[in-house]
Write a protein that holds these residues in place. Structure first.
Motif, PDB file in Angstrom:
ATOM      1  N   GLY A 431      44.166  37.288  37.113  1.00  0.00           N
ATOM      2  CA  GLY A 431      42.756  37.475  36.777  1.00  0.00           C
ATOM      3  C   GLY A 431      42.032  38.368  37.754  1.00  0.00           C
ATOM      4  O   GLY A 431      40.927  38.039  38.194  1.00  0.00           O
ATOM      5  N   LEU A 432      42.650  39.493  38.127  1.00  0.00           N
ATOM      6  CA  LEU A 432      41.945  40.427  39.004  1.00  0.00           C
ATOM      7  C   LEU A 432      41.152  41.414  38.144  1.00  0.00           C
ATOM      8  O   LEU A 432      41.606  41.792  37.061  1.00  0.00           O
ATOM      9  CB  LEU A 432      42.948  41.186  39.876  1.00  0.00           C
ATOM     10  N   PRO A 433      39.977  41.818  38.629  1.00  0.00           N
ATOM     11  CA  PRO A 433      39.159  42.751  37.849  1.00  0.00           C
ATOM     12  C   PRO A 433      39.946  44.012  37.526  1.00  0.00           C
ATOM     13  O   PRO A 433      40.888  44.349  38.238  1.00  0.00           O
ATOM     14  CB  PRO A 433      37.994  43.082  38.784  1.00  0.00           C
ATOM     15  N   SER A 478      46.327  32.897  41.403  1.00  0.00           N
ATOM     16  CA  SER A 478      46.439  34.078  42.239  1.00  0.00           C
ATOM     17  C   SER A 478      47.397  33.815  43.404  1.00  0.00           C
ATOM     18  O   SER A 478      48.274  34.640  43.714  1.00  0.00           O
ATOM     19  CB  SER A 478      45.035  34.440  42.702  1.00  0.00           C
ATOM     20  N   VAL A 482      50.937  35.776  44.053  1.00  0.00           N
ATOM     21  CA  VAL A 482      51.202  36.438  45.344  1.00  0.00           C
ATOM     22  C   VAL A 482      52.567  35.975  45.842  1.00  0.00           C
ATOM     23  O   VAL A 482      53.393  36.777  46.304  1.00  0.00           O
ATOM     24  CB  VAL A 482      50.112  36.085  46.372  1.00  0.00           C
TER      25      VAL A 482
ATOM     26  N   PHE B 103      36.419  40.760  42.926  1.00  0.00           N
ATOM     27  CA  PHE B 103      36.756  41.805  43.905  1.00  0.00           C
ATOM     28  C   PHE B 103      37.311  41.196  45.182  1.00  0.00           C
ATOM     29  O   PHE B 103      38.259  41.718  45.776  1.00  0.00           O
ATOM     30  CB  PHE B 103      35.527  42.644  44.241  1.00  0.00           C
ATOM     31  N   ALA B 105      38.935  38.464  45.342  1.00  0.00           N
ATOM     32  CA  ALA B 105      40.287  38.028  45.012  1.00  0.00           C
ATOM     33  C   ALA B 105      41.239  39.220  45.029  1.00  0.00           C
ATOM     34  O   ALA B 105      42.375  39.125  45.495  1.00  0.00           O
ATOM     35  CB  ALA B 105      40.303  37.346  43.646  1.00  0.00           C
ATOM     36  N   PHE B 106      40.754  40.336  44.526  1.00  0.00           N
ATOM     37  CA  PHE B 106      41.556  41.565  44.490  1.00  0.00           C
ATOM     38  C   PHE B 106      41.963  41.948  45.909  1.00  0.00           C
ATOM     39  O   PHE B 106      43.155  42.177  46.211  1.00  0.00           O
ATOM     40  CB  PHE B 106      40.706  42.678  43.872  1.00  0.00           C
ATOM     41  N   PHE B 109      44.396  39.477  47.389  1.00  0.00           N
ATOM     42  CA  PHE B 109      45.713  39.588  46.762  1.00  0.00           C
ATOM     43  C   PHE B 109      46.541  40.646  47.479  1.00  0.00           C
ATOM     44  O   PHE B 109      47.685  40.417  47.870  1.00  0.00           O
ATOM     45  CB  PHE B 109      45.493  39.979  45.285  1.00  0.00           C
TER      46      PHE B 109
END
Lengths: 708, 314
Positions: A431-433, A478, A482, B103, B105-106, B109
């Protein structure tokens, strides 16, 4: 016209199955072609030679594999075409096929909802069509006959498509069983391993129990009306109690197929043992068919939904989402992990469906449409990225002969293309933008945040808690991915197999997942395309669609109102490109700062080995400790001590087993119960002929008494 | 014009973040009776790092080298969403507060992947801990933010802040809960005491530092800058959501000037509070962090519930 496309899709998938049967009939074909050429000698001798050379052993099987998957891919293409055209035309097409019971021919109905799921099936099957020939090439023909694999794949796909077309309970169940039983044979495909047979049996058992529940739920409806067609069932006037009973049975039946906690146990057993393209279809598509069944049953067949059902779905979904991802985090087998992650995603979908029902029953059809949109979009997205990940897992297994994540590592350098595709899958599912998973998650949150229109205090406080659980689920997902990507592709390789792995040579095996990865990104940037399609489904099924889904223009997503919330992925993408561009340009302009390679920091001791890296269990250890109650953890550390007073540790062994609570809590008691019952029944079977004669006599007397 | 203001504001964000970090360090040093480095020391560090040759571990892949750019860009994008000196930004409309969390989280990650990429125990340790803590912190943060968004019935930060501003000074119990939840999360997410210690270099206690241990040169500069930005971002979120007064509602020079002054003042005070708490508290054990974050989560949920039960209009 459109229905013909749909029929073509079904027939092509059936054809692919039957063409696969030719695999063992090479000699017959050879004989046939010889006699054919004798009878009608072709004008061109080269043509005959070409056919004969194509019938040679190796070339033949290669061509046949290509043909089977090409037919399957075509079937996918037709399914996509049929789905899109019915969605665009907004028609409801009905038809009858003269098969089935004498008084009940098969009723077919192809509407927006079926069309949307046709689209999902089509995309997934199309990707498998590219991927399949290269993947099944590795199976030894003697042990794992291609004919069986191809036949049941074709039947399985056509079964799924037929379920979507069915418009009477009888036809629906036949298609449903076709799907279940064909997939049972696919799960049991590598049957030399007893664990695989056990998994397949478990799957069959649960599929049949589920099917029984579905039949009963149809039966409840049918007893209040006459006839088994869905049109008749729609007319059924049920009391609240009976409707609830029907709903509960349907939830059990479809939930078993979809993999809702606690009836999810077949998923992590069956998915890892099936061939990867089959687990991709099962996880990406078949679970969605179960979802389709539930939607069809609740929103179409049952006259109205009650908010209590919504609460049940919401709770079941929340438990599945959280449970699924927590169990996924503890897995080391890649495909098992992906299976648990499917449980999580189905949980999210059910949760949002629950919200939809609650809004619907509370007279908020517009918000119900929003929830419906979020749920179906997530189903679509999950089909894309879960297929992608399963196909990626297949490539990895094909190249490294491993499924244990702890045995991989460093694959990003040896398999650059696969790793890129897998990374896109991981980013979407986390669920990353900018990727598709985020859009549906965003819509789900937007749905949950609309809670203050409700009057009921319980709901008003329950839904925010569910939203909180959804947030936790997303964050844990997430972390989970990872772990998956980091352990598999990054770091140093942990085994010889992964050290020797190289990129897959078959271009089709990359093209299938590549297509899905491209779609994941595309629908992450332009979700409006698919959302407007789903909006039509909502309009047809719920009678209400979102009015201003494009109030700000097609680049924007503003489901409730522009004031309320808006999201514009293309603008975000542009912003991201600008930011990355500026920082790269600024920092790389100095030629003195070219990168240098050196050893990593090893605390000055030297000799870092791959074994010193974190592995799966180490990575998830903090989470395991924090949520310790969720699993049954069996952790053992054996130390070999030696030296004076046993002070030095010579060797150390670490064992960890993490088990699902549902086995000992739910299934074992049931198993014990069944065994006990069987023993009780067994008591009357003495093995003595006189006793049996006595039974017959008593039965006869009772029968006569009843008749007279 | 709107877009110009948005760009200027984002640049201001990026430009001022090191200053905030310098100011916190200065306060901390004074509180601990040490001699403080200059307020502009973080800028000097960043410039020094960008001019140095980066050294990359042998087995690192391309992911390791692009991660800093991604982390930095994602953080800048997150910053562009948050109103700093003025509300009604076009960027706030193109991405709402959930996207902002996305963002983060991005960035996380990729940072966690980069930690795993070098194949050392430190990297793995850092990544594992970071992902654990953030997976507890992220929902708590969303809960706190949802309280706000439900009050204003929007997830658009600009609109939400204007809503709070127009409501005037009302004491909302839900906001008190949400404020505390957000503060706790901010401390955890930005790696401050008592969750993590930005000054530590003791391997076993590191979280964020362990992940970025192998970075050097411009890569390290980007990551450092990104974490300073993140710190400032949380500060601005807390300041502007709960105490929005002073923020510019029109784009006149006077209003913008006041807005700048206001955020300066608010951040100065917040930084002093942070320095005091860091001086008073000790870092806690890793496995007590979940209680700490669980508390934040609970506060967030309580905030939401108290809004729904006590404050909602029905």
């Amino acid at each position: 016209m459109i229905i013909v496309l749909a029929y073509c899709a079904v027939l092509l998938s059936l054809a692919s199955g039957f063409v696969a049967l030719l695999m063992n009939q090479r000699s017959i074909l050879l004989k046939f072609s010889r006699s054919w050429f004798k009878k009608y000698p072709p004008g061109d001798a080269q043509y005959a030679r070409l056919i004969n050379s194509n019938l040679k052993e190796r070339r033949f099987s290669h061509l046949l594999r290509l043909a089977v998957f090409a037919l399957l891919g075509l079937s996918g293409l037709f399914a996509i075409l049929a789905g899109i055209s019915v969605l665009i035309s907004k028609e409801i097409i009905t038809d009858q096929i003269g098969l089935g019971l004498p008084w009940l021919s098969w009723h077919v109905r192809f509407d927006s909802l079926s069309g949307f799921f046709f689209l999902i099936v089509g995309i997934a099957v199309g990707a498998v069509g590219f991927y399949g020939p290269g993947y099944v090439h590795a199976y030894a023909e003697k042990q794992h006959p291609f004919a069986a694999l191809g036949l049941f794949t074709g039947l399985f796909v056509s079964g799924m498509l037929l379920v979507l077309l069915a418009d009477d309970a009888f036809f629906f169940m036949i298609a449903w069983e076709l799907m279940s039983v064909a997939s049972y044979f696919l799960v049991a495909f590598q049957h030399e391993n007893p664990a695989n047979r056990r998994a397949a049996f478990l799957y069959l058992l649960m599929a049949e129990v589920g099917a029984l529940a579905i039949i009963l739920s149809f039966g409840v409806l049918a007893s209040f009306t006459d006839g088994f067609t869905f049109d008749a069932l729609r007319e059924a006037k049920l009391s609240t109690t009976w409707a609830s009973i029907a709903f509960a049975l349907a939830l059990l039946g479809f939930g078993m197929k979809a993999g809702i906690v606690p009836v999810h146990v077949w998923l992590p057993e069956a998915h890892p043992v099936a061939p990867s393209h089959i687990s991709a279809l099962m996880s990406g598509v078949m679970l969605k068919i179960a979802l389709y069944g539930l939607i069809r049953f609740c929103f179409d067949l049952l006259a109205e939904v009650l908010w209590q059902w919504g609460v049940v779905l919401l709770i079941a979904g929340t438990v599945s989402a959280l449970g699924g991802i927590l169990y996924a985090l503890m897995q080391t087998n890649l495909k098992r992990l992906l299976a648990y992650s499917s449980v999580e995603n189905i949980g999210i979908i059910f949760m949002v469906m629950g919200l939809t029902m609650i809004f619907m029953a509370n007279g908020q059809p517009q918000l119900a449409a929003l929830g419906f949109l979020a749920a179906l979009l997530h189903a679509f997205n999950h089909a894309l990225f879960k297929n992608l990940l399963f196909l990626g897992a297949g490539i990895i297994q094909h190249q490294t002969h491993e499924l244990n994540i702890d045995m991989m590592g460093g694959l990003i350098k040896r398999m650059p293309q696969t790793s890129m595709l897998f990374l896109i899958g991981c980013m979407s599912i986390s669920g990353l933008p900018l990727f598709n998973g985020f859009v549906s998650e965003w819509l789900s949150f937007q749905t949950a945040l609309q809670v203050d229109v409700l009057d009921n205090g319980v709901l008003r406080s329950l839904i925010p808690v569910a939203a909180a659980a959804l947030a936790l689920t997303a964050a844990l997902a997430s972390a989970c991915f990872v772990k998956v990507f980091g352990m598999m592709f990054l770091g140093r390789s942990r085994s010889r197999n992964s050290d020797k792995a190289h990129e897959v040579k078959d271009k089709g095996m990359l093209a299938g997942p590549g297509l899905l990865a491209g779609l994941c990104f595309l629908f992450g940037i332009f979700p409006g395309v698919i959302i407007s399609l789903i909006n039509d489904v909502a309009a047809q099924l719920l009678g209400q669609a979102l009015p201003n889904d494009s109030a700000l223009g097609w680049l924007w997503l503003a489901p409730v109102s522009a004031e309320h919330a808006s999201y514009s992925p293309p603008l975000v993408l542009i912003g991201a490109l600008i930011a990355v561009g500026i920082s790269v340009w600024y920092l790389q302009r100095n030629p003195a700062t070219v990168m240098r390679r050196a050893e990593p920091w090893d605390c000055g001791f030297g000799g870092l080995t791959p074994r010193m890296q974190y592995n799966c269990n180490a990575f998830s250890m903090p989470i395991r400790r924090i949520f310790a109650k969720v699993w049954i953890i069996d952790e053992q550390i054996d130390k070999d001590m030696q030296g004076a007073m046993n002070q030095n540790t010579a060797a150390i062994r670490y064992q960890l087993q993490v088990q699902d609570h549902s086995w000992p809590r739910l299934y074992q008691p049931i198993e014990h119960g069944v065994n006990k019952l069987a023993k009780l029944v067994g008591r009357i079977q003495t093995g003595n002929i006189r006793v049996y004669l006595g039974y017959s006599f008593v039965t006869l007397i009772i029968m006569l008494w009843v008749i007279s | 014009m709107n877009w110009l203001i948005a760009v200027i504001q984002t640049s201001l964000f990026a430009a001022l973040a090191p200053l905030l970090a310098g100011w916190i360090k200065w306060c901390k040093c004074r509180l601990q009776n040490r001699k403080a480095p200059s307020l502009f020391q973080p800028y000097r560090d960043l410039i020094k790092l960008t001019n140095k040759q980066p050294v990359v571990a042998e087995q690192a892949s391309w992911l390791f080298t692009i991660a800093p750019y991604i982390v930095f860009s994602a953080t800048v994008l997150a910053a562009s969403i948050v109103p700093l000196i003025a509300v009604d930004l076009p960027t706030s409309a193109s991405a709402d507060v959930i996207v902002m969390v996305g963002f983060f989280a991005f960035a996380r990650f990729f940072l966690a992947l980069a930690g795993l990429d070098i194949g050392t125990a430190f990297g793995g340790m850092g990544s594992s801990r970071e992902m654990t803590i953030s997976s507890l912190a992220e929902p708590a943060m969303l809960m706190a933010i949802f309280t706000l968004t439900m009050t204003a019935s929007t997830t658009n930060l600009s609109v939400a802040i204007s809503h709070v501003l127009n409501d005037g000074l009302v004491l909302r119990p839900s906001f008190v809960f949400a404020l505390f939840a957000l503060i706790i999360v901010a401390i955890a997410e930005t790696g401050r005491v008592p969750v993590d210690n930005p000054a530590t270099h003791l391997e076993l206690t590191m979280i964020h530092e362990a992940m970025i241990l192998e970075y050097s040169g411009r890569h390290l500069a980007l990551i450092e800058w990104a974490s300073q930005l993140k710190l400032m971002l949380y500060g601005v979120l807390i300041a502007n959501i709960f105490f929005p007064w002073g923020i510019a509602e029109t784009f006149s020079a006077k209003a913008l000037g006041y807005g700048l002054l206001a955020i300066f003042g608010k951040l100065t005070v917040l930084a002093i509070l942070l320095a005091v708490s860091e001086t008073l508290l000790a870092k806690m054990r890793l496995f007590r962090v979940q209680e700490y974050l669980g508390f934040a989560y609970l506060l967030g949920v309580l905030g939401l519930l108290s809004y729904i039960i006590l404050e909602a209009s029905r």
